[in-house]
Design an enzyme around this catalytic site. Sequence first.
Site, PDB file in Angstrom:
ATOM      1  CB  CYS A 138      -0.904   0.040   1.241  1.00 30.65           C
ATOM      2  SG  CYS A 138      -2.051  -1.337   1.412  1.00 30.65           S
ATOM      3  CG  ASP A 139       2.839   5.064  -1.372  1.00 26.52           C
ATOM      4  OD1 ASP A 139       3.802   4.995  -0.577  1.00 26.52           O
ATOM      5  OD2 ASP A 139       2.520   6.114  -1.960  1.00 26.52           O
ATOM      6  CB  SER A 140      -1.434   6.948   1.757  1.00 29.15           C
ATOM      7  OG  SER A 140      -2.134   5.772   2.089  1.00 29.15           O
TER       8      SER A 140
ATOM      9  N   GLY B 138      -2.938   3.657  -2.881  1.00 27.89           N
ATOM     10  CA  GLY B 138      -2.758   2.585  -3.853  1.00 27.89           C
ATOM     11  C   GLY B 138      -2.633   1.247  -3.159  1.00 27.89           C
TER      12      GLY B 138
END
Length: 487
Positions: free
Chosen positions: A170-172, A207
Site C-alpha cells: 500500500c501507499d498513500s 494505492g
Amino acid sequence: MTIPLILASKSAPRRDVLYSAGVCPTIRVSHVDEPAALRAAAAARGVDVEALGVDERVTILAEAKAQAVHRAYRDVAATAAAATGERVTAFPLRADAADAAEAPAEQAGGETGTPVPDGMHGMMPASGKGSDITRDFSGVQVPTSVAPIAVESEGVGLTSGAVGPLILGCDSMFLFHGACYGKPHDVEVARERLRAMRGDSGELWTGHCLIDFATGRAARGASRAVVRFGDYSDRDIERYIATGEPLEVAGSFTLEGFGGAFIDGIEGDPHGVIGLSLPLVRRLAGELGVDWTDLWNVARGDHAPAAKAEGVTSQAAGAVPPKDNVRQPGDGWIDCACGRRHWGLNGASGVLLARRGADGAVTHVVMQHRALWSAEGGTWGIPGGATADGENAIEGALRESYEEANITPEDIDVVGTWREDHGNWAYTTVFAFERPGHTVTPRANDDESMEIEWVPIDEVPERRLLTAMRTDWPRFRARLDALAAGR
C-alpha cells in the site's frame, strides 16, 4: 482454510485496520526506494514523474512494495527448497519419561529438584518456577532419529498450496490544490501544510497491490476519499506537531489519531484515509479467486495485537518489549507436553550460519546478543523465532534470521537441521554455510537484538550463552565440523 496475508509495511494503522477486520498479517518491510521507483516507472512510460497522476503514483509504489516482498519470499522458498543433508530429531521427553520410570516411587512424576525441560531457544513467560531456566540435557542420552531434510517441508510451506499466501503493498498520498504530498518528515514542512489545509479540503489517495504468491498474479487498485478540515488554531497546530504524529503520515494528518478531532468530514472510504481500504482489498482478493473470509484468522472480540513477547520479563530491571514489537501469525504461547509453556504456536526455529576458511573448516558463526527485554536477555544465541502460518520450519528460520540479523537467504546454503521435538511443540536449528562466492553481512535489523556478530567458532563457549545453546553447543560444533568436512 485460512490463507496467510503478508503486509509489506510496518504501518501500525494499516496493521490495526486489518486486525480489527479479523486478519492478523505477517509484517515484512519492503525497503523500497520510493523516488527511484517513481522515476523508473515514469521513464518506462516516457514521461517525467510530474506527469504521473496521484492515482498512478500510489499504485506504482504499492506494487513496488508488494513485488519487493514477493521477491524476498521467493528467495526464502528457493533456499529452503534447495536444502540438503539430514534432519536429526531429538526426543528429550522420551529420555525424561525413561528416567521417571526408573526413579523411586516417591520421585516419579513429582519434583526432582531439576527444572522440567524447556526446549531449545523457546522464550517463556516470567511466571512460574524456573521460567527463565532451561533444563541442561548435557550428559543425558536423548533418543534421536535421522531422516532426509526434505521431510521438513512435506505438505507444508510457502509453495505447498494452490493459492496464497497473499502479499499486500500500500501507499498513500494527499492531493491538495493539484499538488501531491507524502510524509512531510520535517517540522516546518508539516507546519506550512497544516496551515494551508485549515478550513479547506483535499483528497487522500491510497494505492493497493495484492499478489498471490502461489501464482504470481497481481491485482491493483486505488481508493480515494475527500477530507474536510476544521478551522483549527495556530496553537492547535503547534501542539499537534509536538506529538510527532503529523511528521510521518501522508498529508500531515491522521484520522485515527490526535489529528482526528481536526477533521470535520470524510467523503469516500474512511479506511482508505487510514492507509488501507478494506472494501478495495476484498475486491482485489476476489479478482485473485480468494474469498475475503478465507483471510480471517482472528477470533471476534480479540484485542488489538499486543507485543509479541508480552508476559516476558528480563533479568534486567525495567526492560520491557518495544511498543512496535507486535504479535504476528504463529506468535503466542503453547502449553507444551513437557509441562512448560513455549513460544510459537507452530513451533519455532532459527539459523546457525557458519563461515568456512580457505581449507574448508568452519572459522566463524553468526551469533545474536539477545535484547534485554527477551527471556534470558543479554545472553547469546542464534537469530530465530516463531514459525508463521503457512511456513515450514526452514522457511520460518530463514525469514526470522533476515528480519533479526540480515542473513540474506539467497547468500546461504542450508545443509542440515536439528529438531528438538516435544510432541506438540518443537524447535528446529537450521545449519547453513555461506554460499561459495557470497558474503553475508549480519547486522541487527530490529529491536530483538543488541548486536549481531560473526563470532570465531572457538570463542563461542566463552560467551554468556542462552541456556539451550550452552547445552547444545558441543554437539552443534561437532555437527558443523562434520558438515564442513563432508563438503
